[in-house]
Scaffold this active site. Structure first.
Site, PDB file in Angstrom:
ATOM      1  N   SER A 229      13.582  20.840  48.950  1.00 13.39           N
ATOM      2  CA  SER A 229      14.549  21.463  48.042  1.00 13.39           C
ATOM      3  C   SER A 229      14.212  21.204  46.574  1.00 13.39           C
ATOM      4  O   SER A 229      14.966  21.594  45.690  1.00 13.39           O
ATOM      5  CB  SER A 229      15.956  20.947  48.348  1.00 13.39           C
ATOM      6  OG  SER A 229      16.000  19.543  48.215  1.00 13.39           O
TER       7      SER A 229
ATOM      8  N   ASN B  62      22.930  10.758  51.045  1.00 13.30           N
ATOM      9  CA  ASN B  62      24.144  11.556  51.256  1.00 13.30           C
ATOM     10  C   ASN B  62      25.203  11.286  50.179  1.00 13.30           C
ATOM     11  O   ASN B  62      25.807  12.221  49.654  1.00 13.30           O
ATOM     12  CB  ASN B  62      24.725  11.278  52.653  1.00 13.30           C
ATOM     13  CG  ASN B  62      23.733  11.648  53.742  1.00 13.30           C
ATOM     14  OD1 ASN B  62      22.712  12.281  53.472  1.00 13.30           O
ATOM     15  ND2 ASN B  62      24.024  11.248  54.969  1.00 13.30           N
TER      16      ASN B  62
ATOM     17  N   THR C 106      47.470  54.453  32.779  1.00 12.02           N
ATOM     18  CA  THR C 106      47.700  54.116  34.186  1.00 12.02           C
ATOM     19  C   THR C 106      47.023  55.227  34.969  1.00 12.02           C
ATOM     20  O   THR C 106      47.010  56.386  34.519  1.00 12.02           O
ATOM     21  CB  THR C 106      49.200  54.062  34.548  1.00 12.02           C
ATOM     22  OG1 THR C 106      49.769  55.347  34.320  1.00 12.02           O
ATOM     23  CG2 THR C 106      49.944  53.024  33.713  1.00 12.02           C
ATOM     24  N   HIS C 107      46.443  54.872  36.109  1.00 11.66           N
ATOM     25  CA  HIS C 107      45.695  55.849  36.919  1.00 11.66           C
ATOM     26  C   HIS C 107      44.618  56.543  36.099  1.00 11.66           C
ATOM     27  O   HIS C 107      44.281  57.705  36.366  1.00 11.66           O
ATOM     28  CB  HIS C 107      46.634  56.892  37.529  1.00 11.66           C
ATOM     29  CG  HIS C 107      47.853  56.304  38.181  1.00 11.66           C
ATOM     30  ND1 HIS C 107      47.854  55.823  39.456  1.00 11.66           N
ATOM     31  CD2 HIS C 107      49.100  56.056  37.673  1.00 11.66           C
ATOM     32  CE1 HIS C 107      49.065  55.340  39.752  1.00 11.66           C
ATOM     33  NE2 HIS C 107      49.829  55.451  38.664  1.00 11.66           N
TER      34      HIS C 107
ATOM     35  N   SER D  53      16.813  55.093  26.560  1.00 13.35           N
ATOM     36  CA  SER D  53      16.277  55.721  27.765  1.00 13.35           C
ATOM     37  C   SER D  53      14.817  56.065  27.531  1.00 13.35           C
ATOM     38  O   SER D  53      14.441  56.452  26.428  1.00 13.35           O
ATOM     39  CB  SER D  53      17.058  56.986  28.087  1.00 13.35           C
ATOM     40  OG  SER D  53      16.292  57.848  28.898  1.00 13.35           O
TER      41      SER D  53
ATOM     42  N   LYS E 264      19.729  58.747  23.953  1.00 14.59           N
ATOM     43  CA  LYS E 264      20.538  57.750  24.649  1.00 14.59           C
ATOM     44  C   LYS E 264      20.663  56.419  23.915  1.00 14.59           C
ATOM     45  O   LYS E 264      19.709  55.909  23.344  1.00 14.59           O
ATOM     46  CB  LYS E 264      19.937  57.474  26.031  1.00 14.59           C
ATOM     47  CG  LYS E 264      20.195  58.564  27.020  1.00 14.59           C
ATOM     48  CD  LYS E 264      21.695  58.719  27.285  1.00 14.59           C
ATOM     49  CE  LYS E 264      21.903  59.408  28.608  1.00 14.59           C
ATOM     50  NZ  LYS E 264      22.717  58.656  29.502  1.00 14.59           N
TER      51      LYS E 264
ATOM     52  N   ASN F 222      22.490  53.229  25.479  1.00 11.42           N
ATOM     53  CA  ASN F 222      23.217  52.861  26.695  1.00 11.42           C
ATOM     54  C   ASN F 222      23.824  51.462  26.637  1.00 11.42           C
ATOM     55  O   ASN F 222      23.223  50.549  26.070  1.00 11.42           O
ATOM     56  CB  ASN F 222      22.276  52.945  27.902  1.00 11.42           C
ATOM     57  CG  ASN F 222      21.833  54.376  28.181  1.00 11.42           C
ATOM     58  OD1 ASN F 222      22.579  55.324  27.934  1.00 11.42           O
ATOM     59  ND2 ASN F 222      20.617  54.524  28.661  1.00 11.42           N
TER      60      ASN F 222
ATOM     61  N   GLU G 191      27.015  47.060  31.749  1.00 12.30           N
ATOM     62  CA  GLU G 191      26.783  47.484  33.143  1.00 12.30           C
ATOM     63  C   GLU G 191      26.259  46.315  33.978  1.00 12.30           C
ATOM     64  O   GLU G 191      26.692  46.102  35.118  1.00 12.30           O
ATOM     65  CB  GLU G 191      25.805  48.651  33.187  1.00 12.30           C
ATOM     66  CG  GLU G 191      26.400  49.927  32.594  1.00 12.30           C
ATOM     67  CD  GLU G 191      25.355  51.005  32.406  1.00 12.30           C
ATOM     68  OE1 GLU G 191      24.750  51.434  33.396  1.00 12.30           O
ATOM     69  OE2 GLU G 191      25.129  51.421  31.249  1.00 12.30           O
TER      70      GLU G 191
ATOM     71  N   TYR H  27      27.765  14.284  56.993  1.00 16.38           N
ATOM     72  CA  TYR H  27      26.697  15.051  56.347  1.00 16.38           C
ATOM     73  C   TYR H  27      25.884  15.841  57.366  1.00 16.38           C
ATOM     74  O   TYR H  27      25.537  15.346  58.436  1.00 16.38           O
ATOM     75  CB  TYR H  27      25.754  14.120  55.563  1.00 16.38           C
ATOM     76  CG  TYR H  27      24.628  14.889  54.873  1.00 16.38           C
ATOM     77  CD1 TYR H  27      24.813  15.410  53.598  1.00 16.38           C
ATOM     78  CD2 TYR H  27      23.420  15.133  55.515  1.00 16.38           C
ATOM     79  CE1 TYR H  27      23.809  16.148  52.980  1.00 16.38           C
ATOM     80  CE2 TYR H  27      22.416  15.859  54.911  1.00 16.38           C
ATOM     81  CZ  TYR H  27      22.610  16.368  53.644  1.00 16.38           C
ATOM     82  OH  TYR H  27      21.624  17.093  53.028  1.00 16.38           O
TER      83      TYR H  27
ATOM     84  N   GLN I 150      22.580  20.982  52.004  1.00 19.59           N
ATOM     85  CA  GLN I 150      21.541  21.165  50.981  1.00 19.59           C
ATOM     86  C   GLN I 150      21.561  22.592  50.423  1.00 19.59           C
ATOM     87  O   GLN I 150      21.180  22.823  49.279  1.00 19.59           O
ATOM     88  CB  GLN I 150      20.172  20.863  51.595  1.00 19.59           C
ATOM     89  CG  GLN I 150      19.008  21.046  50.654  1.00 19.59           C
ATOM     90  CD  GLN I 150      17.733  20.439  51.222  1.00 19.59           C
ATOM     91  OE1 GLN I 150      17.612  19.230  51.308  1.00 19.59           O
ATOM     92  NE2 GLN I 150      16.796  21.270  51.617  1.00 19.59           N
TER      93      GLN I 150
ATOM     94  N   LYS J  11      23.343  24.297  46.945  1.00 22.73           N
ATOM     95  CA  LYS J  11      22.889  24.308  45.557  1.00 22.73           C
ATOM     96  C   LYS J  11      22.345  25.652  45.036  1.00 22.73           C
ATOM     97  O   LYS J  11      22.683  26.034  43.906  1.00 22.73           O
ATOM     98  CB  LYS J  11      21.863  23.196  45.334  1.00 22.73           C
ATOM     99  CG  LYS J  11      22.520  21.828  45.337  1.00 22.73           C
ATOM    100  CD  LYS J  11      21.502  20.708  45.377  1.00 22.73           C
ATOM    101  CE  LYS J  11      21.976  19.573  46.240  1.00 22.73           C
ATOM    102  NZ  LYS J  11      22.163  19.939  47.681  1.00 22.73           N
TER     103      LYS J  11
HETATM  104  N1  ARG Z   1      18.359  17.065  49.575  1.00 20.20           N
HETATM  105  C1  ARG Z   1      19.512  16.782  50.371  1.00 20.20           C
HETATM  106  C2  ARG Z   1      20.713  17.638  49.955  1.00 20.20           C
HETATM  107  O1  ARG Z   1      20.644  18.315  48.990  1.00 20.20           O
HETATM  108  C3  ARG Z   1      19.924  15.372  50.253  1.00 20.20           C
HETATM  109  C4  ARG Z   1      19.192  14.554  51.204  1.00 20.20           C
HETATM  110  C5  ARG Z   1      19.968  14.168  52.359  1.00 20.20           C
HETATM  111  N2  ARG Z   1      19.101  14.388  53.441  1.00 20.20           N
HETATM  112  C6  ARG Z   1      19.293  13.890  54.627  1.00 20.20           C
HETATM  113  N3  ARG Z   1      18.426  14.194  55.542  1.00 20.20           N
HETATM  114  N4  ARG Z   1      20.283  13.085  54.886  1.00 20.20           N
HETATM  115  O2  ARG Z   1      21.738  17.637  50.595  1.00 20.20           O
END
Ligand code: ARG
Length: 467
Positions: free
Chosen positions: A27, A115, A160-161, A282, A288, A290, A295, A322, A327, A330
């Site tokens: 990650s 964790n 309205t509408h 454009s 144009k 724009n 948008e 956990y 993970q 994120k």
């Molecule tokens: N990178 C993990 C997360 O974002 C944290 C690590 C925990 N990993 C684990 N195998 N207990 O949640």
């Protein structure tokens, strides 16, 4: 680190990790941005371990100092990301080991699990992100307010509408968005308040067998409280969902504003035109100009809503405590934070530089049948029940429409054919009397709007000072 796998967790393994699995589970590409928070939390943890006699004070001191160097390395982009090191936490620890040796660095993870570490880092990150989001919400409010103050007397048709309904002040219309954003700011503040619990000290899930000073760590890191339940602490991502929810709703508000900007800037309305700096052209149609910014802002709300649903779905049915699923909280969170921040900023710029055609707006507000309700209200003042007055004026409107005219073009004689109670005052009805008549709290009467502008300005200054 284990010999066979090179992993922090490799002790019980004899064979290497499959490269596909390494790529799939890593990650670092996403969570690298947590490094400042991982380092702060690690320093606070090390300081506490030393203070509590859990690790030697000299080791703690060495770790804390070296972590400052690791921070410099991250800031200068000297840290080479390696998939086999998985995530930001292990990258920090690996660099630390290079600096102080594996033995000393190895003491940092005492009484800690990734964790509770990742939950802590993410909460710290989110609290800052919320502050940054709120600053941008305030900046957009300021831009709307400035535009409203700059056109404090301008009238526009209220709809309205999507049909012209009753005239309103342009400033009144803009203040509606200031109110929406005020509620958004309150929701973000609320989200931050609930993210303000320190998970560190929960360990993998059950707590840790060391005499920790969790309150001290919370204080050093600026958390209001420590979490009450270790299982909940490592499993809880409510604060992520709450950010998404606030962001999605804010995004919906921005998309409504954007839609109106697109309409106003189009030839059909032509109430406004974007500054050159906030418009695009454009490649084929030379004429144009724009409103692409509005948008795209309208479009971004889709992803903000989608990310909320993704976060809720990620947590749905997830057993305690956990699970690696967490993970995946994120990518969407960071995407929403980035998208909302950029949208708020660019819309503030577009609003701040928008040019308004007051004359066109006023003409649209005065023409047609926008004063029909006011004509009915006049009959009400002469004693006619509103429902009856509504019917009479409806017939007047039909008559005007059939003869191709607006209400203001009718003579008193014509009006009297529909009700003998019409008098000279009916002819004096105009845009300004209609506006001034809406003299209730929250109404569009110019004196009410002037007071509302002042109140909004004061509220915004107070909020900006508070930060
Ligand atoms: N990178 C993990 C997360 O974002 C944290 C690590 C925990 N990993 C684990 N195998 N207990 O949640």
């Amino acid at each position: 680190m284990s010999e066979a796998t090179g992993k922090t967790w490799g002790g019980r393994f004899t064979g290497p990790t499959n490269p596909d699995v390494e790529a799939y589970t890593a990650s670092i590409a996403v969570d690298a941005r947590l490094w400042p928070y991982d380092i702060r939390a690690s320093q606070a943890h090390a300081r506490m371990l030393g203070r509590q006699g859990i690790i030697p004070v000299e080791d703690a001191t060495q770790i804390i100092e070296a972590l400052a160097t690791v921070a410099e390395d991250f800031a200068a982009e000297r840290i080479v990301f390696r998939q086999e090191l998985e995530d930001v936490h292990t990258h920090v620890e690996a660099r630390l080991a290079e600096l102080v040796g594996a033995e000393t660095a190895g003491r940092l993870h005492t009484a800690r699990s990734r964790n509770d570490q990742v939950a802590t880092d993410l909460r710290l990150y989110l609290k800052d992100a919320v502050a940054a989001t709120m600053t941008r919400v305030r900046a957009l409010q300021a831009a709307l307010l400035e535009l409203a103050e700059g056109h404090a007397d301008a009238a526009m048709p209220g709809y309205t509408h999507m049909q012209r309904a009753q005239p309103v002040l342009f400033a009144h219309h803009l203040l509606a968005y200031v109110e929406m954003l005020e509620r958004d700011a309150a929701r973000f503040r609320d989200c931050r308040a609930r993210a303000d619990d320190l998970p560190l000290g929960s360990g993998a899930l059950a707590g840790v067998p060391y005499p920790l000073d969790r309150e001290g760590v919370a204080q050093e890191l600026g958390f209001a409280r420590v979490t009450a339940n270790s299982i909940d602490a490592v499993s809880d991502r409510d604060f992520v969902v709450e950010y998404h929810a606030a962001a999605a709703l804010c995004g919906v508000h921005l998309s409504r504003l954007s839609e109106e900007l697109v309409l106003w800037c189009g030839g059909e309305f032509a109430f406004a035109s974007p500054d050159d700096g906030y418009a695009t052209g454009s490649s084929i149609m030379p004429q144009k100009k724009n409103p692409d910014v509005a948008e795209l802002a309208r479009a971004k709300s889709g992803a903000l809503i989608g990310n909320l649903v993704a976060a809720l779905t990620l947590l749905k049915g997830l057993p305690l405590a956990y699970n690696r699923d967490l993970q995946e909280d994120k990518p969407a969170l960071f995407a929403s934070i980035d998208a909302l921040g950029a949208t708020l900023t660019v819309l503030a710029g577009m609003v701040a530089t928008l040019r308004i055609d007051e004359g066109r707006m006023r003409a649209a507000a005065a023409g047609g049948f926008a004063l029909a309700t006011d004509l009915a209200d006049l009959l009400v003042r002469r004693g006619v029940p509103f429902r009856e007055a509504h019917g009479i004026v409806g017939a007047v409107v039909r008559h005007a429409e059939e003869t191709g005219r607006g209400l203001g073009d009718l003579t008193l004689e014509e009006l009297r054919r529909f009700s003998a109670l019409f008098d000279e005052e009916a002819l004096r009805l105009d845009l300004d009397t209609a506006l001034a008549a809406r003299d209730v709290p929250g109404g569009t009467a110019p004196k009410r709007v002037r007071a509302a502008l002042q109140a909004a300005r004061q509220r915004l200054s107070a909020a900006q000072e508070e930060g």
